[in-house]
Motif scaffolding. Structure first.
Motif, PDB file in Angstrom:
ATOM      1  N   ASN A 181       0.809  -1.227   0.000  1.00 39.04           N
ATOM      2  CA  ASN A 181       0.000   0.000   0.000  1.00 39.04           C
ATOM      3  C   ASN A 181       0.844   1.280   0.000  1.00 39.04           C
ATOM      4  O   ASN A 181       0.374   2.338   0.389  1.00 39.04           O
ATOM      5  CB  ASN A 181      -0.955  -0.004   1.187  1.00 39.04           C
ATOM      6  N   ASP A 187      -0.299   3.972 -14.768  1.00 43.34           N
ATOM      7  CA  ASP A 187      -1.527   3.414 -15.311  1.00 43.34           C
ATOM      8  C   ASP A 187      -1.521   3.437 -16.840  1.00 43.34           C
ATOM      9  O   ASP A 187      -2.548   3.612 -17.460  1.00 43.34           O
ATOM     10  CB  ASP A 187      -2.733   4.188 -14.776  1.00 43.34           C
ATOM     11  N   LYS A 223      -0.401  -6.427  -7.668  1.00 41.68           N
ATOM     12  CA  LYS A 223      -1.550  -5.538  -7.471  1.00 41.68           C
ATOM     13  C   LYS A 223      -1.922  -5.373  -5.996  1.00 41.68           C
ATOM     14  O   LYS A 223      -2.325  -4.292  -5.570  1.00 41.68           O
ATOM     15  CB  LYS A 223      -2.742  -6.080  -8.258  1.00 41.68           C
ATOM     16  N   VAL A 226      -0.117  -2.532  -4.503  1.00 44.35           N
ATOM     17  CA  VAL A 226      -0.246  -1.222  -5.150  1.00 44.35           C
ATOM     18  C   VAL A 226      -1.324  -0.394  -4.479  1.00 44.35           C
ATOM     19  O   VAL A 226      -2.428  -0.868  -4.248  1.00 44.35           O
ATOM     20  CB  VAL A 226      -0.567  -1.401  -6.651  1.00 44.35           C
ATOM     21  N   LYS A 227      -0.952   0.828  -4.170  1.00 44.94           N
ATOM     22  CA  LYS A 227      -1.922   1.729  -3.569  1.00 44.94           C
ATOM     23  C   LYS A 227      -2.851   2.301  -4.627  1.00 44.94           C
ATOM     24  O   LYS A 227      -4.048   2.412  -4.443  1.00 44.94           O
ATOM     25  CB  LYS A 227      -1.183   2.866  -2.879  1.00 44.94           C
ATOM     26  N   ALA A 228      -2.264   2.690  -5.748  1.00 46.89           N
ATOM     27  CA  ALA A 228      -3.074   3.238  -6.828  1.00 46.89           C
ATOM     28  C   ALA A 228      -2.339   3.110  -8.142  1.00 46.89           C
ATOM     29  O   ALA A 228      -1.109   3.086  -8.177  1.00 46.89           O
ATOM     30  CB  ALA A 228      -3.398   4.702  -6.557  1.00 46.89           C
ATOM     31  N   TYR A 229      -3.103   3.003  -9.221  1.00 46.55           N
ATOM     32  CA  TYR A 229      -2.543   3.144 -10.558  1.00 46.55           C
ATOM     33  C   TYR A 229      -2.838   4.572 -10.982  1.00 46.55           C
ATOM     34  O   TYR A 229      -3.987   5.016 -10.899  1.00 46.55           O
ATOM     35  CB  TYR A 229      -3.186   2.165 -11.529  1.00 46.55           C
ATOM     36  N   ILE A 231      -1.515   8.291 -13.380  1.00 46.32           N
ATOM     37  CA  ILE A 231      -0.662   8.914 -14.395  1.00 46.32           C
ATOM     38  C   ILE A 231      -0.287  10.307 -13.909  1.00 46.32           C
ATOM     39  O   ILE A 231       0.792  10.519 -13.391  1.00 46.32           O
ATOM     40  CB  ILE A 231      -1.370   8.939 -15.759  1.00 46.32           C
ATOM     41  N   GLU A 233      -1.415  11.845 -11.317  1.00 46.60           N
ATOM     42  CA  GLU A 233      -1.435  12.013  -9.873  1.00 46.60           C
ATOM     43  C   GLU A 233      -0.187  11.481  -9.197  1.00 46.60           C
ATOM     44  O   GLU A 233       0.018  11.725  -8.019  1.00 46.60           O
ATOM     45  CB  GLU A 233      -2.665  11.334  -9.259  1.00 46.60           C
ATOM     46  N   LYS A 237       0.855  12.787  -5.514  1.00 45.13           N
ATOM     47  CA  LYS A 237       0.814  11.856  -4.394  1.00 45.13           C
ATOM     48  C   LYS A 237       2.184  11.697  -3.761  1.00 45.13           C
ATOM     49  O   LYS A 237       2.303  11.569  -2.546  1.00 45.13           O
ATOM     50  CB  LYS A 237       0.293  10.493  -4.863  1.00 45.13           C
ATOM     51  N   LYS A 366      -5.796  -6.146 -14.344  1.00 47.64           N
ATOM     52  CA  LYS A 366      -6.728  -5.474 -13.448  1.00 47.64           C
ATOM     53  C   LYS A 366      -7.957  -6.325 -13.184  1.00 47.64           C
ATOM     54  O   LYS A 366      -8.781  -6.018 -12.393  1.00 47.64           O
ATOM     55  CB  LYS A 366      -7.133  -4.161 -14.068  1.00 47.64           C
TER      56      LYS A 366
END
Lengths: 366, 272
Positions: A181, A187, A223, A226-229, A231, A233, A237, A366
């Protein structure tokens, strides 16, 4: 430049550019109304050149400077993504004289016979371009026939030194349970697969389905960490310290570091992607001579330096590099050293079918 | 006279042809052809591929959950509003609709700021000594966002139908000896059924097809069928597959709406 970065850059400026363009339009109307139009053409005895570039990808002062010095009127338009630019030019390549796409798109345009060779004898300042970069560009433009490099960079890991206490030198760290996380992945299909493929020791231009399958499985496995995918951001972040590690383009690094000094950038030892944005002259360009002059102007040390100051993307112009402060010039995050460049690979255009295959595998991740 | 009437419908007909019929035909054309323009069933059949089915199933699940939560929240509210009388009721309803005056995208961004790491809720909890947490990137966050955005679509039809129920009917039931539960179960519920059906369709359909909420609150880790279709158009540049999948989704929604409307025989509550 990568399309996503540009989309991001454009966002903030979107409104501004609207105001500017409306303002220009009005100013233009007023000027032409006052009969100054004739005077304007008088100022440009050498005709015009039609330039198509990424949005926010030039120090706009340079355009005025070029017009003044060369007596050539610049008709300047911008695009947001390679994919947006391509169909427009495919319909009619004479719409613009010089265009600035990315590596794989240049290759696609060469294959589609949309560009013409550049006459380097007309570009006096071409000698300023580092040969190491030109050599790398031969991967998609053999003999450097078509493209004159404008900017370049790598893809790597941006990490927060207050949260990551080990050396970051491998893509493996993005698969380390300790950072559950805390990881932000790109992405975009090619970039995400590049990370997985390179980690597995494969080429990021592979067309072998077994390798893609293996990369897909490893990305799927990743996955859960992963906290987020993201581009656009990724940069925000990372600056906000919402994550410890993020995959990012080197062009963003300077900005991030200035906002948050804890951030550092590394290109993993397994290799990565090196990208170029370069100028090409279109097949049916109407102002070929002027297009060469435009390229010559941009290749001058002074113009390239000014551009670097403004857009902070690394320039392949050695004479300009010498003018850049040592702190930046020696920063391997901004200007990757030769050893790094050698383990990086350029994205190739793999054909429409292969692009599709990559995307199908991405959906499976995904 | 009838000719003038038909003429009056002209502008709408034009609108419908330009923005509904023609786009639908285009979707069908794209959906049934491949890149070379040859006829194919492939784009439609592609829905049964595991990655698409997974997204469809998840969309169904979340849309169902969202509809259920909306119904459970809105129904008691509608009952209370009815009991409170029209004047009070319309004020509360206005408060409910108030957020809808703001752009849908902005409201979802606001939720992102609320729920995200370093967001308002997170910081608040951290300062109170409760562990730092973030639900962005989970199904919960998506359902929360959907409920918030679509709740008014459930409240309005329910409130409408409740207001139409004649108090005399309820009083009559009470006079005849029905207790509170019986009044609700035998009188209010059946009479409000059209509103329930209408509310369900109006919440279920947009939550089934959303892609913005899942994009923002799902941290792009969660792919709903809406995201799959959207990306076929935007990043994958495969309009044919995107169109094929949308057609299947449309048919899917039509069937579920038809099934629901089957129960709403009077057609009173339908909004379509």
């Amino acid at each position: 430049m990568k399309q996503e970065e540009l989309a991001l850059k454009n966002k903030g400026w979107h409104q501004f550019s609207w105001i500017v363009s409306v303002g220009c339009l009005m100013a233009g109307l007023i000027l032409s109304g006052c009969g100054k139009k004739e005077e304007n053409t008088g100022n440009y005895p050498n005709g015009e050149v039609k330039v198509y570039n990424w949005g926010e990808y030039i120090d706009e002062d340079l355009i005025g400077q070029f017009e003044e010095e060369y007596g050539i009127k610049v008709i300047y338009d911008t695009f947001t993504t390679n994919e947006e630019m391509f169909p427009k030019l495919q319909a009619d390549t004479s719409m613009y004289d010089v265009v600035c796409p990315s590596d794989y798109m240049i290759e696609k345009m060469i294959q589609n016979d949309m560009v013409q060779p550049v006459d380097k004898s007309k570009i006096e300042n071409y000698k300023n371009i580092g040969t190491a970069y030109l050599k790398k560009m031969e991967e998609f433009d053999p003999g450097n026939q078509y493209a004159v490099p404008y900017t370049w960079g790598t893809v790597g890991i941006l990490y927060n030194t207050s949260m990551v206490h080990e050396t970051v030198d491998s893509w493996d760290i993005l698969w380390d349970d300790a950072y559950e996380n805390e990881i932000i992945m790109q992405d975009s299909v090619r970039d995400a697969f590049m990370v997985a493929l390179k980690r597995l020791g494969y080429s990021c231009n592979t067309t072998q389905e077994e390798q893609l399958e293996e990369a897909m499985l490893s990305l799927r496995d990743q996955k859960r960490l992963v906290k987020a995918y993201a581009i656009d951001e990724v940069r925000d972040k990372m600056i906000d310290e919402a994550a410890a590690l993020g995959v990012i383009y080197s062009g963003e690094y300077l900005y991030c570091k200035e906002e948050n000094p804890n951030l550092a950038y590394a290109v993993p030892k397994e290799g990565s992607n090196i990208w170029f944005d370069g100028w090409v002259i279109t097949k049916d360009a109407q102002n070929v001579e002027n297009a060469h002059k435009w390229l010559d102007f941009l290749c001058s040390a002074q113009a390239a330096y000014k551009n670097f100051e403004y857009i902070t993307y690394a320039t392949p112009n050695l004479a300009a590099q010498e003018m850049i402060e040592e702190e930046y010039r020696k920063d391997p995050g901004i200007f990757a050293d030769e050893e790094t460049i050698n383990r990086c690979e350029v994205y190739r255009f793999l054909g429409d079918d292969m692009d599709n295959t990559y995307y199908e595998y991405w959906k499976k991740v995904k | 006279m009838s000719k003038t009437k038909r003429l009056l419908a002209g502008p709408y007909l034009l609108w419908m042809i330009a923005f509904i019929i023609i786009p639908l035909v285009m979707i069908a054309i794209y959906g049934f052809t491949d890149k070379t323009g040859a006829f194919t069933w492939e784009n439609v059949i592609a829905m049964v591929r595991p990655e698409h089915l997974k997204a469809l199933w998840l969309s169904l699940k979340l849309a169902f959950l969202c509809t259920l939560v909306c119904l459970l929240l809105a129904y008691p509210l509608a009952l209370i509003l009815k009991a409170g009388g029209v004047k009070k009721g319309s004020f509360v309803v206005m408060i409910f609709i108030l957020p809808m005056w703001m752009n849908f995208l902005l409201r979802t961004y606001a939720w992102l700021n609320l729920l995200d790491d370093g967001g308002i809720l997170c910081t608040l909890l951290e300062n109170l000594g409760i562990a730092r947490f973030s639900i962005v990137g989970t199904n919960t966050a998506i359902v929360l966002g959907m409920v918030y955005n679509f709740l008014p679509f459930m409240v309005l039809p329910l409130y409408n139908v409740m207001c139409k129920i004649d108090d005399n009917v309820i009083n009559a039931a009470k006079d005849l000896g029905a207790n509170g539960f019986q009044v609700f179960w035998r009188v209010i519920l059946p009479l409000s059924f059209p509103g329930i059906v209408s509310g369900i369709t109006m919440v279920f359909v947009p939550s089934m097809t959303t892609f913005v909420i899942s994009d923002l609150l799902g941290a792009r880790k969660i792919m709903l069928i809406g995201n799959i279709i959207e990306q076929e158009f935007s990043t994958a540049a495969n309009w044919n597959l995107g169109s094929g999948l949308s057609m299947v989704l449309m048919i899917f929604i039509l069937i579920s709406m038809a099934a629901l409307n089957h129960y709403d025989k009077t057609g009173e509550g339908t909004s379509f």
